[in-house]
Design a protein around this motif. Structure first.
Motif, short mmCIF file in Angstrom:
data_model
loop_
_atom_site.label_atom_id
_atom_site.label_comp_id
_atom_site.label_asym_id
_atom_site.label_seq_id
_atom_site.Cartn_x
_atom_site.Cartn_y
_atom_site.Cartn_z
N ALA A 1 0.83 -1.20 0.00
CA ALA A 1 0.00 0.00 0.00
C ALA A 1 0.87 1.25 0.00
CB ALA A 1 -0.93 0.00 1.21
N LEU A 2 1.95 1.25 0.77
CA LEU A 2 2.88 2.38 0.78
C LEU A 2 3.51 2.57 -0.60
CD1 LEU A 2 4.60 1.88 4.25
CD2 LEU A 2 3.11 3.78 3.60
N ASP A 3 3.86 1.46 -1.23
CA ASP A 3 4.43 1.54 -2.57
C ASP A 3 3.44 2.17 -3.54
OD1 ASP A 3 6.71 0.27 -1.68
OD2 ASP A 3 6.13 -1.72 -2.41
N HIS A 4 2.19 1.78 -3.46
CA HIS A 4 1.18 2.28 -4.38
C HIS A 4 1.00 3.79 -4.29
CE1 HIS A 4 -0.39 -1.16 -6.48
NE2 HIS A 4 -0.67 -1.83 -5.38
N VAL A 5 1.16 4.34 -3.08
CA VAL A 5 0.93 5.78 -2.91
C VAL A 5 2.23 6.58 -2.94
CG1 VAL A 5 -1.21 5.40 -1.65
CG2 VAL A 5 0.94 5.68 -0.37
N GLY A 6 3.34 5.92 -3.25
CA GLY A 6 4.60 6.63 -3.42
C GLY A 6 5.28 7.06 -2.15
N LEU A 7 5.06 6.34 -1.05
CA LEU A 7 5.73 6.63 0.21
C LEU A 7 6.77 5.56 0.50
CD1 LEU A 7 2.80 7.74 2.57
CD2 LEU A 7 4.52 9.21 1.49
N PRO A 8 7.95 5.95 1.01
CA PRO A 8 8.97 4.95 1.37
C PRO A 8 8.44 3.99 2.42
CG PRO A 8 9.89 7.18 1.37
CD PRO A 8 8.41 7.33 1.25
N ARG A 9 8.86 2.75 2.34
CA ARG A 9 8.39 1.76 3.30
C ARG A 9 8.81 2.10 4.72
NH1 ARG A 9 8.84 -4.21 0.36
NH2 ARG A 9 7.55 -3.67 -1.47
N GLY A 10 9.89 2.86 4.86
CA GLY A 10 10.34 3.27 6.18
C GLY A 10 9.36 4.17 6.90
N PHE A 11 8.42 4.77 6.14
CA PHE A 11 7.41 5.63 6.77
C PHE A 11 6.47 4.82 7.66
CE2 PHE A 11 7.02 9.94 4.55
CZ PHE A 11 8.38 10.01 4.36
N GLY A 12 6.48 3.50 7.53
CA GLY A 12 5.62 2.67 8.35
C GLY A 12 5.89 2.83 9.84
N GLY A 13 7.10 3.25 10.21
CA GLY A 13 7.44 3.43 11.61
C GLY A 13 7.24 4.84 12.12
N ARG A 14 6.79 5.74 11.24
CA ARG A 14 6.58 7.14 11.65
C ARG A 14 5.15 7.34 12.17
NH1 ARG A 14 9.61 11.14 7.30
NH2 ARG A 14 11.61 10.02 7.22
N TYR A 15 4.95 8.53 12.80
CA TYR A 15 3.64 8.91 13.30
C TYR A 15 3.07 10.03 12.43
CZ TYR A 15 4.53 6.11 17.45
OH TYR A 15 4.77 5.06 18.31
N PRO A 16 1.74 10.20 12.43
CA PRO A 16 1.12 11.20 11.55
C PRO A 16 1.69 12.61 11.68
CG PRO A 16 -0.58 9.75 12.41
CD PRO A 16 0.71 9.37 13.11
N HIS A 17 2.03 13.03 12.90
CA HIS A 17 2.52 14.40 13.07
C HIS A 17 3.91 14.61 12.45
CE1 HIS A 17 4.55 12.48 16.55
NE2 HIS A 17 5.48 13.42 16.36
N GLU A 18 4.58 13.54 12.10
CA GLU A 18 5.91 13.63 11.49
C GLU A 18 5.85 13.78 9.97
OE1 GLU A 18 8.97 11.09 13.94
OE2 GLU A 18 7.19 9.86 13.58
N LEU A 19 4.64 13.77 9.42
CA LEU A 19 4.46 13.83 7.97
C LEU A 19 3.87 15.17 7.55
CD1 LEU A 19 4.87 10.78 8.46
CD2 LEU A 19 3.11 10.36 6.74
N SER A 20 4.09 15.54 6.31
CA SER A 20 3.46 16.74 5.76
C SER A 20 2.00 16.45 5.45
CB SER A 20 4.18 17.16 4.48
OG SER A 20 3.95 16.21 3.44
N GLY A 21 1.24 17.50 5.13
CA GLY A 21 -0.17 17.32 4.81
C GLY A 21 -0.38 16.40 3.62
N GLY A 22 0.43 16.59 2.59
CA GLY A 22 0.31 15.73 1.41
C GLY A 22 0.65 14.29 1.71
N GLN A 23 1.67 14.08 2.55
CA GLN A 23 2.06 12.72 2.92
C GLN A 23 0.97 12.05 3.76
OE1 GLN A 23 5.78 13.68 4.79
NE2 GLN A 23 6.98 13.26 2.95
N ARG A 24 0.37 12.82 4.68
CA ARG A 24 -0.72 12.25 5.48
C ARG A 24 -1.89 11.85 4.61
NH1 ARG A 24 0.98 16.21 9.44
NH2 ARG A 24 -0.50 17.75 8.60
N GLN A 25 -2.18 12.66 3.59
CA GLN A 25 -3.29 12.31 2.71
C GLN A 25 -2.97 11.04 1.93
OE1 GLN A 25 -6.41 12.10 2.55
NE2 GLN A 25 -6.73 14.32 2.47
N ARG A 26 -1.70 10.86 1.57
CA ARG A 26 -1.30 9.62 0.91
C ARG A 26 -1.50 8.42 1.84
NH1 ARG A 26 2.38 10.13 -3.72
NH2 ARG A 26 2.47 12.32 -4.33
#
Length: 263
Positions: free
Chosen positions: A133-158
């Protein structure tokens, strides 16, 4: 003959008007959607557009059965889902998904991105479907260990999109999901959605107040005004020959950049 995934026939939605609730007795009923009929073709993008109070968000929530119809019929893939109980709807939930407008409020701040995506799968974060699912939306797999507040608005929407597609649904309602993003992030998310529709064979209902966004993504558009459909046309035809005054007002409200303008 058309190949409709979803058919809506004579849909009415009324809710209690809490602003006029009397001291005793029930509150008067407020009609939000008024005798709406349309269909959504498989693997297409239907735009639902209208101003504030037009009923577009209520329509989207009704399509995913978060709002109970007052009258009318909802036929999803040949099955009448109008008044199915929660238990009867449960097998269909993975086929019908909703992406919310505000990803920050829709994502649990205490969960990592991996756990958020894994939750509807009832799986562990190590499940390969999470990484997919992360691959499909163009996010690195390493983002799986992050929290929502650590992402930008566009990344959170992804992430919101990734959570919706993780179950491999047939139909998704996207409710104003780019309205809070900057122009660059909007363009990226719209391109992502167009690619997902093509690659995963999705059917999408895209809700927006912005016709310029609708034009970039949608195949067909319905225009809502005070709970009624006033126009239903292919997107190209809507922009070249709108048939309703309200549609023309919406088109005239689209800002046109003027490179000669100095600020």
């Amino acid at each position: 003959m058309t190949d409709a995934l979803y058919r809506i026939e004579g849909l009415w939605v009324e809710v209690a008007d809490q602003t006029r609730k009397p001291l005793f007795g029930a509150a008067p009923r407020l009609r939000i959607l008024d005798d709406i009929s349309f269909s959504i073709e498989r693997r297409s993008v239907l735009g639902i557009v209208g101003g504030s109070g037009s009923g577009k968000t209520t329509l989207g929530r009704t399509l995913v059965r978060l709002v109970e119809p007052t009258a009318g019929t909802l036929i999803f893939d040949g099955e009448d889902v109008t008044h199915l109980s929660d238990d009867a709807m449960r097998p269909l939930r993975q086929r019908i998904q909703l992406i919310f407008q505000d990803p920050m409020s829709a994502l649990n701040p205490r969960l990592t991105i991996g756990r958020i995506i894994a939750a509807p799968l009832r799986a562990k974060t190590s499940d390969p479907r999470v990484a997919e699912a992360l691959d499909h939306v163009g996010l690195p797999r390493g983002f799986g260990g992050r929290y929502p507040h650590e992402l930008s608005g566009g990344q959170r929407q992804r992430v919101g999109i990734a959570r919706a597609i993780a179950l491999r649904p047939d139909f998704i309602v996207a409710d104003e999901i780019v309205s809070g993003l900057d122009v660059s992030s909007q363009a990226q998310v719209l391109t992502l959605l167009a690619n997902l529709v093509k690659d995963l064979g999705l059917t999408l209902a895209f809700i927006s107040h912005d016709l310029s966004v609708i034009r970039r993504l949608c195949d067909r558009v319905i225009v809502l005004q005070t709970g009624k459909i006033v126009e239903d046309q292919p997107v190209a035809q809507l922009f070249t020959s709108p048939s309703h005054d309200y549609t023309r007002q919406l088109l005239n409200s689209i800002p046109e950049p003027d490179p000669s303008q100095r600020w």
